[in-house]
Design a protein around this motif. Structure first.
Motif: not given
Length: 390
Positions: A53-59
């Motif tokens: 989800x949005x906690x994962x860094x990057x695209x």
């Protein structure tokens, strides 16, 4: 298509750190991924589905897929519904497995809000300046604590709920957290401790609010055929449900959450009732969050939540519905300010019989994990998963 029995949770892992001053965000994701795969007895090379989800860094999932070395993927999913994302991901993974898109799905969460000095709930939350609600709401500077306090005040007004009743939720969480060596707050508190703690935003006191912590967690969801080959206990996904609640064109009712939508779906698909649950992992960003969700999931009637949670009814070995036996977000861990992951992890521990002996629920064969992401005072997504030890 029913998801009952179409997937199993084979691996879980919760990062032991609560302040990751010596680890980067990608490192935390890698740590929890490795932990969950080891718990399942599965190699990273066998993973063919990845969820974040949005906690994962990057695209989206792209950077993490590369960083984790997941080279045999057939399916990716970066659905973001805030704190409920990882409960949603269990449902999505089960759907992907049932439709043949993958057989072994890895779900990761990680964050460093404590190391970065974040004070959750004290500043306006804006996910995007382009969001349609920003121009109407941002000038009034709504903050997370105020949004939940409004819901608490309304419930008190409508149903006579008291601060002392809300305090029992923190008491139960702290009673469990004392046995968790990794819990951020292990001290047992009383109702008096909670209502005498500093007021943050009326009527929520400091001890009505969750902790701020780093770390993360991961899950491995697999096809039934894979589960049969593993040595771990078989934790079946029996039912799933997701619902979204917003402002309803101005017809605002702060006394219920989208759990009213997600819960019935999950219980119907599972073919069980709330009263069948031996254990409940309930999202606990604030004490009022727990109370509303217990009502919405059908554990008690609307307006009866205060009476239901009082007098230790949520304490394992004491009450009728043991909840959050790891200490939950109120006392143990709220990694990345997103608590849905740990709700699933502790439900799996209970079903496996791997919770701490002091809080392990006897003959625990059915459990529910429920998450809410966003804000119950404005708009949010709730997701419910019913799990069974086979």
């Amino acid at each position: 298509m029913s998801l009952n029995g179409k997937a199993y949770i084979a691996g879980v892992y919760e990062h032991p750190t609560r302040k990751a001053i010596d680890k980067s965000l990608p490192e935390l994701h890698a740590d929890v991924a490795a932990g969950a795969l080891a718990d399942a007895g599965i190699s990273a090379s066998d993973v063919d589905g990845y969820f974040c989800a949005g906690d994962a860094p990057g695209l989206g999932p792209i950077n993490m897929v590369d960083y984790l070395g997941l080279n045999n993927l057939k399916h990716v999913d970066s659905t973001d519904t805030g704190g409920s994302s990882y409960v949603v991901h269990v449902e999505h993974a089960a759907q992907a497995i049932a439709s043949g898109r993958c057989k072994i799905a890895l779900i990761t969460l990680a964050g460093r809000p404590a190391a970065e000095g974040m004070a959750t709930g004290t500043a306006p939350r804006v996910y995007s300046q382009l969001a349609p609600d920003v121009q109407f709401e941002f000038p009034y500077a709504p903050v997370v604590t105020n949004m939940y306090a409004m819901a608490a005040m309304r419930h008190m007004h409508e149903f006579g709920t008291t601060s002392e009743q809300l305090a029992w939720i923190r008491v139960a969480a702290s009673t469990h957290a004392q046995y968790n060596e990794h819990a951020l707050r292990r001290e047992v508190v009383t109702v008096e401790d909670v209502v005498n703690s500093p007021m943050i935003t009326t009527p929520l006191h400091r001890l009505d609010c969750c902790v701020i912590s780093d770390g993360g967690g991961a899950l491995v969801v697999v096809h039934p055929d894979v589960a049969k080959e593993l040595s771990r206990p078989k934790i079946k996904v029996r039912g799933c449900g997701t619902g979204v609640k917003g402002q309803l064109n101005g017809n605002v009712d702060l006394t219920y959450t989208a759990g009213r939508l997600s819960g019935p779906k999950a219980f119907e698909e599972a073919g069980v009732k709330p009263s069948d649950m031996k254990y409940a992992s309930i999202y606990d960003s604030f004490t009022i969050t727990v109370l509303l969700q217990l009502e919405d999931l059908g554990f008690c009637e609307k307006g009866e939540g205060g009476k239901f949670v009082a007098d230790g009814n949520l304490i394992s070995g004491v009450g009728k519905l043991p909840f959050n036996t790891d200490g939950g977000g109120l006392c143990n861990n709220h990694p990345a300010n997103r608590g849905g992951m740990t709700k699933v992890i502790e439900a799996v521990r209970q079903l496996r019989g791997e919770a701490h002996p002091k809080v392990q629920v006897a003959n625990c064969d059915l459990a529910v994990a429920h998450g809410t992401g966003g804000s119950i005072g404005t708009r949010h997504c709730s997701s419910t998963v019913v799990l069974e030890r086979e």
